[in-house]
Enzyme design. Sequence first.
Site: not given
Ligand SMILES: Cc1cc2nc3c(=O)[nH]c(=O)nc-3n(C[C@H](O)[C@H](O)[C@H](O)COP(=O)(O)OP(=O)(O)OC[C@H]3O[C@@H](n4cnc5c(N)ncnc54)[C@H](O)[C@@H]3O)c2cc1C
Length: 312
Positions: A136, A187
């Site tokens: 990660d 990723r």
């Molecule tokens: C499999 C996976 C691994 C990850 N690993 C890392 C990592 O190693 N390092 C890192 O910095 N980040 C990691 N992340 C987190 C990532 O950086 C984002 O903070 C997170 O995915 C929210 O962003 P989004 O792309 O979904 O888009 P956004 O624009 O934030 O959200 C889009 C939509 O997704 C839904 N959504 C998003 N977050 C939430 C929530 N918390 N609760 C409910 N609904 C939500 C809502 O419907 C929102 O409108 C990971 C995410 C995923 C999916």
Amino acid sequence: MLASLSKAFFHSLSRSRLLKKLASRYGMRRPTSFARRFIAGETVAEAIAAARAVEARGLTQTLDLLGESVTTLEAAEAATRAYLQTIDAIVAAGIGRNLSLKLTQLGLDADKASAIDNLRKILERAEPAGFFVRIDMEDSTYTDVTLEVFETLWHHGHRAIGVVLQSELYRSERDLQHLNALGARVRLVKGAYQEPKTVAYEEKRDVDQAYARMLKSLLSEGNYPAIATHDPVMINLAKEWARTNGIGPDRFEFQMLYGIRRDLQADLVSEGYRVRIYIPFGREWFPYFMRRLGERPANVLFVVRGVTADRG
Ligand SMILES: Cc1cc2nc3c(=O)[nH]c(=O)nc-3n(C[C@H](O)[C@H](O)[C@H](O)COP(=O)(O)OP(=O)(O)OC[C@H]3O[C@@H](n4cnc5c(N)ncnc54)[C@H](O)[C@@H]3O)c2cc1C
């Protein structure tokens, strides 16, 4: 702007000992407790049960034994042992073999060489058993060292490992070119940490635009990328880009977090896409949980309702 304020607010709350104590008391104690929406449980048995349920829905999974920012070598060794036990439990359970972990959990803040050693121990057990291990990405103070550790292991012949890039960082598009040239598995995420504007875009629009550019480059030039997002705009863009460029759905996967947008997860599977669910478990769930709240302050209402119901 609002998004970054929210992240900052929840980041500062995540350091509150009182809040952590309260959350630990109420967050997990019943099957319906609020933290269970995002965290599979505190034990490996609960994580395996969640993984089975996820796989039964046609999804794949990666298990993350929660823990980060460990400050002593003893704690890092304990985390390493726990990961080794997790590997054995996964093999015994017969579920998909895929792990996610953090270098600060393996002792990066205490001693870099020991953290690398710990990761090597995990890989020595995981790789022969057919696991894939994703490192990660943590906050931007760890980007250089995380990429460096990844690349060192890569040059030592480890191929069942992958890394993460965050579109919110200015540097990530350059890092992506380098990792694509290497043939590394990336990723792509937007970024979960509160970052200074010297290193990261402040506006969500800019983070999204960078994500869009990076996902195109990854799909066209990357090695089995993971498009990790719940954002329907980004997901549709990935589908569209893959379709128009003749990139089959077996050449990449979508990834989403446990408990978030289950509807979207199911839709993608029914359309024939691969979707992997990131399943976190373990006792050290508080910082992970607070990051999920910071991403979507509406989640706080859900927690408040949960706490009220749990105490009643
Ligand atoms: C499999 C996976 C691994 C990850 N690993 C890392 C990592 O190693 N390092 C890192 O910095 N980040 C990691 N992340 C987190 C990532 O950086 C984002 O903070 C997170 O995915 C929210 O962003 P989004 O792309 O979904 O888009 P956004 O624009 O934030 O959200 C889009 C939509 O997704 C839904 N959504 C998003 N977050 C939430 C929530 N918390 N609760 C409910 N609904 C939500 C809502 O419907 C929102 O409108 C990971 C995410 C995923 C999916």
